[in-house]
Design a protein around this motif. Structure first.
Motif, mmCIF file in Angstrom:
data_model
loop_
_atom_site.group_PDB
_atom_site.id
_atom_site.type_symbol
_atom_site.label_atom_id
_atom_site.label_comp_id
_atom_site.label_asym_id
_atom_site.label_seq_id
_atom_site.Cartn_x
_atom_site.Cartn_y
_atom_site.Cartn_z
ATOM 1 N N ALA A 102 -11.617 -15.882 -38.261
ATOM 2 C CA ALA A 102 -12.093 -17.201 -37.859
ATOM 3 C C ALA A 102 -13.368 -17.567 -38.608
ATOM 4 O O ALA A 102 -13.571 -18.712 -39.024
ATOM 5 N N TRP A 103 -14.232 -16.581 -38.776
ATOM 6 C CA TRP A 103 -15.503 -16.815 -39.486
ATOM 7 C C TRP A 103 -15.242 -17.189 -40.943
ATOM 8 O O TRP A 103 -15.862 -18.115 -41.483
ATOM 9 N N LEU A 104 -14.317 -16.462 -41.588
ATOM 10 C CA LEU A 104 -13.990 -16.774 -42.979
ATOM 11 C C LEU A 104 -13.327 -18.143 -43.097
ATOM 12 O O LEU A 104 -13.564 -18.874 -44.066
ATOM 13 N N ALA A 105 -12.490 -18.489 -42.121
ATOM 14 C CA ALA A 105 -11.856 -19.808 -42.138
ATOM 15 C C ALA A 105 -12.908 -20.903 -42.050
ATOM 16 O O ALA A 105 -12.825 -21.938 -42.727
ATOM 17 N N SER A 106 -13.942 -20.675 -41.243
ATOM 18 C CA SER A 106 -15.030 -21.641 -41.133
ATOM 19 C C SER A 106 -15.809 -21.728 -42.436
ATOM 20 O O SER A 106 -16.209 -22.814 -42.874
ATOM 21 N N ALA A 107 -16.017 -20.571 -43.076
ATOM 22 C CA ALA A 107 -16.725 -20.554 -44.365
ATOM 23 C C ALA A 107 -15.932 -21.303 -45.424
ATOM 24 O O ALA A 107 -16.500 -22.037 -46.252
ATOM 25 N N ARG A 108 -14.596 -21.140 -45.404
ATOM 26 C CA ARG A 108 -13.767 -21.859 -46.377
ATOM 27 C C ARG A 108 -13.853 -23.362 -46.150
ATOM 28 O O ARG A 108 -13.910 -24.143 -47.106
ATOM 29 N N MET A 109 -13.871 -23.775 -44.887
ATOM 30 C CA MET A 109 -13.985 -25.203 -44.600
ATOM 31 C C MET A 109 -15.335 -25.746 -45.074
ATOM 32 O O MET A 109 -15.426 -26.859 -45.604
ATOM 33 N N ASN A 110 -16.398 -24.949 -44.939
ATOM 34 C CA ASN A 110 -17.708 -25.366 -45.447
ATOM 35 C C ASN A 110 -17.667 -25.571 -46.954
ATOM 36 O O ASN A 110 -18.266 -26.513 -47.484
ATOM 37 N N ALA A 111 -16.950 -24.671 -47.654
ATOM 38 C CA ALA A 111 -16.841 -24.785 -49.107
ATOM 39 C C ALA A 111 -16.087 -26.056 -49.491
ATOM 40 O O ALA A 111 -16.465 -26.753 -50.448
ATOM 41 N N ILE A 112 -15.031 -26.371 -48.752
ATOM 42 C CA ILE A 112 -14.269 -27.595 -49.023
ATOM 43 C C ILE A 112 -15.134 -28.831 -48.800
ATOM 44 O O ILE A 112 -15.143 -29.771 -49.612
ATOM 45 N N LEU A 113 -15.898 -28.829 -47.723
ATOM 46 C CA LEU A 113 -16.783 -29.964 -47.438
ATOM 47 C C LEU A 113 -17.887 -30.072 -48.485
ATOM 48 O O LEU A 113 -18.277 -31.179 -48.874
ATOM 49 N N ALA A 114 -18.385 -28.912 -48.932
ATOM 50 C CA ALA A 114 -19.432 -28.929 -49.963
ATOM 51 C C ALA A 114 -18.909 -29.561 -51.251
ATOM 52 O O ALA A 114 -19.607 -30.373 -51.891
ATOM 53 N N ASP A 115 -17.694 -29.199 -51.660
ATOM 54 C CA ASP A 115 -17.103 -29.790 -52.874
ATOM 55 C C ASP A 115 -16.904 -31.291 -52.705
ATOM 56 O O ASP A 115 -17.180 -32.071 -53.620
ATOM 57 N N ALA A 116 -16.406 -31.695 -51.513
ATOM 58 C CA ALA A 116 -16.181 -33.119 -51.270
ATOM 59 C C ALA A 116 -17.491 -33.897 -51.295
ATOM 60 O O ALA A 116 -17.572 -35.008 -51.845
ATOM 61 N N ALA A 117 -18.549 -33.316 -50.705
ATOM 62 C CA ALA A 117 -19.850 -33.987 -50.702
ATOM 63 C C ALA A 117 -20.402 -34.115 -52.110
ATOM 64 O O ALA A 117 -20.993 -35.146 -52.479
ATOM 65 N N LEU A 118 -20.216 -33.079 -52.941
ATOM 66 C CA LEU A 118 -20.693 -33.140 -54.324
ATOM 67 C C LEU A 118 -19.945 -34.203 -55.113
ATOM 68 O O LEU A 118 -20.550 -34.954 -55.907
ATOM 69 N N GLN A 119 -18.639 -34.292 -54.920
ATOM 70 C CA GLN A 119 -17.868 -35.359 -55.576
ATOM 71 C C GLN A 119 -18.348 -36.735 -55.127
ATOM 72 O O GLN A 119 -18.452 -37.663 -55.922
ATOM 73 N N GLY A 120 -18.673 -36.852 -53.845
ATOM 74 C CA GLY A 120 -19.192 -38.118 -53.343
ATOM 75 C C GLY A 120 -20.520 -38.473 -53.969
ATOM 76 O O GLY A 120 -20.773 -39.643 -54.300
ATOM 77 N N ALA A 121 -21.384 -37.470 -54.148
ATOM 78 C CA ALA A 121 -22.685 -37.719 -54.776
ATOM 79 C C ALA A 121 -22.511 -38.202 -56.209
ATOM 80 O O ALA A 121 -23.203 -39.128 -56.658
ATOM 81 N N GLU A 122 -21.567 -37.589 -56.932
ATOM 82 C CA GLU A 122 -21.326 -38.002 -58.322
ATOM 83 C C GLU A 122 -20.721 -39.399 -58.378
ATOM 84 O O GLU A 122 -21.018 -40.186 -59.281
ATOM 85 N N THR A 123 -19.874 -39.721 -57.392
ATOM 86 C CA THR A 123 -19.252 -41.047 -57.369
ATOM 87 C C THR A 123 -20.280 -42.132 -57.064
ATOM 88 O O THR A 123 -20.288 -43.203 -57.690
ATOM 89 N N LEU A 124 -21.154 -41.854 -56.104
ATOM 90 C CA LEU A 124 -22.140 -42.848 -55.683
ATOM 91 C C LEU A 124 -23.375 -42.879 -56.573
ATOM 92 O O LEU A 124 -24.151 -43.838 -56.533
ATOM 93 N N GLY A 125 -23.547 -41.803 -57.341
ATOM 94 C CA GLY A 125 -24.716 -41.714 -58.217
ATOM 95 C C GLY A 125 -25.763 -40.797 -57.611
ATOM 96 O O GLY A 125 -26.267 -41.061 -56.514
ATOM 97 N N THR A 126 -26.073 -39.704 -58.302
ATOM 98 C CA THR A 126 -26.994 -38.710 -57.741
ATOM 99 C C THR A 126 -28.419 -39.230 -57.613
ATOM 100 O O THR A 126 -29.247 -38.589 -56.947
ATOM 101 N N ALA A 127 -28.723 -40.377 -58.241
ATOM 102 C CA ALA A 127 -30.071 -40.937 -58.137
ATOM 103 C C ALA A 127 -30.187 -41.949 -56.993
ATOM 104 O O ALA A 127 -31.293 -42.421 -56.698
ATOM 105 N N THR A 128 -29.058 -42.263 -56.365
ATOM 106 C CA THR A 128 -29.091 -43.238 -55.257
ATOM 107 C C THR A 128 -29.378 -42.522 -53.945
ATOM 108 O O THR A 128 -29.142 -41.313 -53.833
ATOM 109 N N PRO A 129 -29.911 -43.232 -52.951
ATOM 110 C CA PRO A 129 -30.178 -42.581 -51.658
ATOM 111 C C PRO A 129 -28.939 -41.920 -51.063
ATOM 112 O O PRO A 129 -29.021 -40.795 -50.553
ATOM 113 N N ALA A 130 -27.797 -42.592 -51.120
ATOM 114 C CA ALA A 130 -26.573 -42.004 -50.577
ATOM 115 C C ALA A 130 -26.156 -40.778 -51.373
ATOM 116 O O ALA A 130 -25.718 -39.765 -50.809
#
Length: 241
Positions: A176-204
């Motif tokens: 269960a702990w590893l499954a949670s860690a994997r979900m964190n990794a997926i969310l981290a990748d999605a958040a990074l893609q969002g930052a690149e899409t919105l622009g890393t210099a923008t507040p969002a």
């Protein structure tokens, strides 16, 4: 009192109202009762021409006694093969399930997991779970599907009973702990893609990039902690043998 059961005195007032020739609505207003209550009372007890307050009160008491369920005989205290009180075990399962539900597991999924965890064999069939939890097979099926999807249990075929058994792994919390860690990794990748899409210099973009870094570091720490505990746990079991 208004809204409560009719008293013997209420019934005497009803009989007096009928003798005066009052309508049901007028009697109801005198007693501060719904007209439907007065109508039902008179109709059930002989109608306006044969209504007798004492007989009506006695009949109501008899009906109330018939509706009251007979007390079930107290079963003798019993213990299981290990001398445990089944009621205490059941209460623990319910408390444990309630705590797991607070972590985000659906209530029925948590109940199934708690039931499996508190079972010495560590495995039960769907029919066993239906009987123990007093729920429908469909509810068990949905919970089993959730637990299998999270790799918290596995399915094994029981050749003797020709049905599947659902087994809880000894390392269920590690999984269960590893499954949670994997979900964190997926969310981290999605958040990074969002930052690149919105622009890393923008507040969002900055906000999403910070989120990505946080989840990446937490996920790595979770994996290291899980691997450390698994090694400690394995060493302890080896030493106990």
């Amino acid at each position: 009192m208004p809204g409560g059961r009719l008293t013997r005195q209420d019934r005497q007032h009803i009989a007096a109202g009928l003798a005066e020739g009052l309508t049901y609505a007028e009697i109801a207003r005198r007693l501060a009762r719904p007209t439907s209550t007065i109508t039902r009372e008179i109709t059930r007890n002989g109608g306006p021409g044969d209504y007798r307050p004492d007989q009506a009160h006695q009949a109501t008491e008899r009906r109330a006694r018939r509706r009251k369920p007979a007390p079930s005989p107290t079963a003798p205290a019993a213990t299981d093969a290990h001398g445990r009180d089944p009621k205490a075990v059941h209460n623990f399962e319910e408390r444990f399930a309630a705590l797991m539900a607070k972590t985000g597991l659906p209530r029925m999924t948590a109940r199934v997991l708690a039931c499996l965890y508190a079972t010495d064999a560590g495995s039960l069939t769907a029919a066993d779970l239906v009987q123990r939890l007093h729920v429908s097979p469909a509810s068990i099926s949905k919970a089993i599907s959730d637990l299998e999807g999270q790799e918290l249990i596995r399915r094994e075929r029981d050749p003797r009973r020709r049905r599947d058994r659902y087994v809880i792994n000894d390392d269920v919390w590690y999984r269960a702990w590893l499954a949670s860690a994997r979900m964190n990794a997926i969310l981290a990748d999605a958040a990074l893609q969002g930052a690149e899409t919105l622009g890393t210099a923008t507040p969002a973009g900055v906000r999403l990039e910070d989120m990505s870094q946080f989840l990446q570091h937490v996920g790595q720490d979770m994996i290291q902690a899980a691997e450390h505990w698994r090694q400690v746990f394995s060493d302890r079991r080896t030493a106990d043998r």
